[in-house]
Design a protein around this motif. Sequence first.
Motif, PDB file in Angstrom:
ATOM      1  N   TRP A 251       0.811  -1.229   0.000  1.00 40.61           N
ATOM      2  CA  TRP A 251       0.000   0.000   0.000  1.00 40.61           C
ATOM      3  C   TRP A 251       0.838   1.270   0.000  1.00 40.61           C
ATOM      4  CZ3 TRP A 251      -2.840  -1.945   5.016  1.00 40.61           C
ATOM      5  CH2 TRP A 251      -3.446  -3.185   4.743  1.00 40.61           C
TER       6      TRP A 251
ATOM      7  N   SER B  66       6.924   6.319  11.037  1.00 35.29           N
ATOM      8  CA  SER B  66       6.013   5.234  10.667  1.00 35.29           C
ATOM      9  C   SER B  66       4.581   5.631  10.977  1.00 35.29           C
ATOM     10  CB  SER B  66       6.360   3.959  11.441  1.00 35.29           C
ATOM     11  OG  SER B  66       5.973   4.105  12.779  1.00 35.29           O
TER      12      SER B  66
ATOM     13  N   VAL C 204       0.168   7.635  14.616  1.00 37.12           N
ATOM     14  CA  VAL C 204      -1.032   7.384  15.425  1.00 37.12           C
ATOM     15  C   VAL C 204      -0.730   7.690  16.893  1.00 37.12           C
ATOM     16  CG1 VAL C 204      -2.558   5.558  16.285  1.00 37.12           C
ATOM     17  CG2 VAL C 204      -2.100   5.740  13.831  1.00 37.12           C
TER      18      VAL C 204
ATOM     19  N   CYS D 186      -7.504  -1.314  12.751  1.00 35.57           N
ATOM     20  CA  CYS D 186      -6.088  -1.672  12.743  1.00 35.57           C
ATOM     21  C   CYS D 186      -5.293  -0.371  12.634  1.00 35.57           C
ATOM     22  CB  CYS D 186      -5.819  -2.590  11.549  1.00 35.57           C
ATOM     23  SG  CYS D 186      -4.191  -3.277  11.577  1.00 35.57           S
ATOM     24  N   HIS D 187      -4.643   0.014  13.729  1.00 37.65           N
ATOM     25  CA  HIS D 187      -3.977   1.328  13.754  1.00 37.65           C
ATOM     26  C   HIS D 187      -2.466   1.238  13.905  1.00 37.65           C
ATOM     27  CE1 HIS D 187      -7.691   3.632  13.685  1.00 37.65           C
ATOM     28  NE2 HIS D 187      -8.185   2.891  14.652  1.00 37.65           N
ATOM     29  N   GLY D 188      -1.894   0.040  13.862  1.00 40.11           N
ATOM     30  CA  GLY D 188      -0.442  -0.040  13.925  1.00 40.11           C
ATOM     31  C   GLY D 188       0.054  -1.007  14.976  1.00 40.11           C
ATOM     32  N   GLU D 189       1.376  -1.064  15.112  1.00 38.90           N
ATOM     33  CA  GLU D 189       2.001  -2.136  15.894  1.00 38.90           C
ATOM     34  C   GLU D 189       2.623  -1.678  17.205  1.00 38.90           C
ATOM     35  OE1 GLU D 189       2.610  -1.910  12.430  1.00 38.90           O
ATOM     36  OE2 GLU D 189       1.015  -3.372  12.174  1.00 38.90           O
TER      37      GLU D 189
ATOM     38  N   GLU E 139     -10.572   4.643  11.171  1.00 43.63           N
ATOM     39  CA  GLU E 139     -10.055   4.617   9.793  1.00 43.63           C
ATOM     40  C   GLU E 139     -11.239   4.980   8.902  1.00 43.63           C
ATOM     41  OE1 GLU E 139      -7.600   0.733   9.136  1.00 43.63           O
ATOM     42  OE2 GLU E 139      -8.858   0.421  10.883  1.00 43.63           O
TER      43      GLU E 139
ATOM     44  N   SER F  44      -8.637  -1.150   7.311  1.00 45.40           N
ATOM     45  CA  SER F  44      -7.616  -1.885   6.561  1.00 45.40           C
ATOM     46  C   SER F  44      -7.437  -3.322   7.057  1.00 45.40           C
ATOM     47  CB  SER F  44      -6.293  -1.128   6.617  1.00 45.40           C
ATOM     48  OG  SER F  44      -5.834  -1.024   7.956  1.00 45.40           O
TER      49      SER F  44
ATOM     50  N   ASP G 269      -7.423   8.056  11.039  1.00 46.15           N
ATOM     51  CA  ASP G 269      -6.192   7.369  10.656  1.00 46.15           C
ATOM     52  C   ASP G 269      -6.286   7.081   9.156  1.00 46.15           C
ATOM     53  OD1 ASP G 269      -4.163   5.630  10.068  1.00 46.15           O
ATOM     54  OD2 ASP G 269      -4.621   4.187  11.654  1.00 46.15           O
TER      55      ASP G 269
ATOM     56  N   CYS H 174      -3.651   6.370   7.223  1.00 43.18           N
ATOM     57  CA  CYS H 174      -2.399   5.744   6.781  1.00 43.18           C
ATOM     58  C   CYS H 174      -2.642   4.866   5.563  1.00 43.18           C
ATOM     59  CB  CYS H 174      -1.790   4.927   7.905  1.00 43.18           C
ATOM     60  SG  CYS H 174      -1.154   5.955   9.242  1.00 43.18           S
ATOM     61  N   PHE H 175      -3.801   4.214   5.508  1.00 41.70           N
ATOM     62  CA  PHE H 175      -4.135   3.392   4.342  1.00 41.70           C
ATOM     63  C   PHE H 175      -4.879   4.190   3.275  1.00 41.70           C
ATOM     64  CE2 PHE H 175      -7.308   0.676   2.176  1.00 41.70           C
ATOM     65  CZ  PHE H 175      -6.433  -0.060   1.392  1.00 41.70           C
TER      66      PHE H 175
HETATM   67  C1  LIG Z   1      -0.148   0.625   8.032  1.00 36.20           C
HETATM   68  C2  LIG Z   1      -1.104   1.305   8.894  1.00 36.20           C
HETATM   69  C3  LIG Z   1      -0.710   1.808  10.144  1.00 36.20           C
HETATM   70  C4  LIG Z   1       0.669   1.634  10.700  1.00 36.20           C
HETATM   71  O1  LIG Z   1       1.666   2.155   9.870  1.00 36.20           O
HETATM   72  P1  LIG Z   1       3.151   1.577  10.010  1.00 36.20           P
HETATM   73  O2  LIG Z   1       3.950   2.446   9.092  1.00 36.20           O
HETATM   74  O3  LIG Z   1       3.084   0.139   9.604  1.00 36.20           O
HETATM   75  O4  LIG Z   1       3.565   1.733  11.420  1.00 36.20           O
HETATM   76  C5  LIG Z   1      -1.670   2.448  10.904  1.00 36.20           C
HETATM   77  N1  LIG Z   1      -2.923   2.598  10.469  1.00 36.20           N
HETATM   78  C6  LIG Z   1      -3.332   2.139   9.273  1.00 36.20           C
HETATM   79  C7  LIG Z   1      -4.745   2.342   8.843  1.00 36.20           C
HETATM   80  C8  LIG Z   1      -2.434   1.464   8.440  1.00 36.20           C
HETATM   81  O5  LIG Z   1      -2.852   0.996   7.254  1.00 36.20           O
END
Ligand SMILES: *Cc1c(COP(=O)(O)O)cnc(C)c1O
Length: 442
Positions: free
Chosen positions: A59, A117, A122, A151-154, A211, A216, A244, A246-247
């Motif tokens: 992505w 990242s 987030v 899903c917001h990250g690790e 999201e 995602s 969020d 990110c996606f």
């Molecule tokens: C990938 C993703 C994250 C985390 O991003 P990283 O760069 O992997 O830490 C957070 N939120 C969403 C919706 C994502 O798709």
Amino acid sequence: MLDVLDPRLNWYDAGRRHLWLPGSRTGDSAPPLAVVATHGSRIVLDDESELLDGTAAGWTACHGFNHPHIGMAVARQLERMPHIPLDGVLHEQAAKLAHRLARALPGDLDYVTFAESGSAAVETALKLATQYWAVRGAAARRKFIAFKGACHGETAGAMAVSDPATGSFAHFRKLVPRQFMVRLPVDEESIAAFEQTVARRAHQLAGIIIEPLVQSGGMKFHDAELLRRVRATADRHDLLLIFDECFTGFGRTGSMFACDEAGVVPDIIALSKALTGGTMPLAATVAGKKVFELLLSHEAASAPLHGPFAGSALACAAANASLDLFEHEPRLQQVGEIARRLEEGLAPCRDLPGVREVRVKGAVGVVEFRRLEDPLELRRHFIEAGVFLRPFGNVVCLTPALTIEPYDLSLLVGTVVKVLFESARRRRGRRNSAPDQNDLPL
Ligand SMILES: *Cc1c(COP(=O)(O)O)cnc(C)c1O
């Protein structure tokens, strides 16, 4: 001692046994692919064969791999100044990028802070929101409403607002702070439950994180109306709303940002993945006036800090070049065309046994099964057919580069459909030869 450069030892074998690759565990049947190069929508393997990438490099590579405009911008910046931390320092690339993001985002989302990242972006959003309430004298408001399937990250804070069922977060339940996880307010019952939890917990809540348009984790879609409802509820209870993206950010769902399509302006937005066109790690958290001005004017509040590489000149140069491409090339039009072809090409999958739904949103095509029995095996079949895809959970998801050539897109979709039908046939064959086995879907 064997040197890595010893000609008897190739880089793959030398390194592989020392590498713990993300997502891998002992017993994984598929060894990692030996990738030596990329171009356009293609991944080149060490035996010179090529795979068509259906993921846009996880992505990120929205303009395809190795776009020359981004490559040249990065090369120029590399010669001049690769990196200096934004600590008492400002450089042209970060300044330009902040200005351009502020202009591109709706409303008063004008105040940018960088991270390396999406997870860190987030975290920054969560920190800004809790700090906002601390400065307003309501330090007890430091919890968040998050949604099932999110899903917001690790990282720990990001995991806490993610659904344990969607990621691998279940292992860390004890590590992360508890947040309030509710169902997305899609129908009467879930709307009532959402409203009730917010009303009951408002005195503890800093904000709501979501999201927008696409979750995602399971590639579930929702509509703009839901986001307007969440915005209204946040306003009614004076909560901060965090998107969020990110996606979804940078054209993936058909508009530059999902919030554009929804016509909803959040108080804080997190961006990453496609920000640099997949060239380099970079993320941004962008806040609106309300949050930023309060924090900036307050002595006790501090700017979030996320490591010396946040906002590196190289990464910002890549992001600026990526934004040039969005300005000068018809990306959103291309997304519309991709959506049309995904819709048409994936339609036959509705007849596959075990398929629950086929859906398309922008450059996101999803075949959702009731259950995917062996995602790794399916992945192997895709690779054998020349396509790089990562089935996860119960979905097979196509998220090609927004620049994918029409021929390549047809090839990608056609191959995916063919592999899924073959896979169904194989399963049926296995079942017929072992009639006492359970009647398992694909
Ligand atoms: C990938 C993703 C994250 C985390 O991003 P990283 O760069 O992997 O830490 C957070 N939120 C969403 C919706 C994502 O798709």
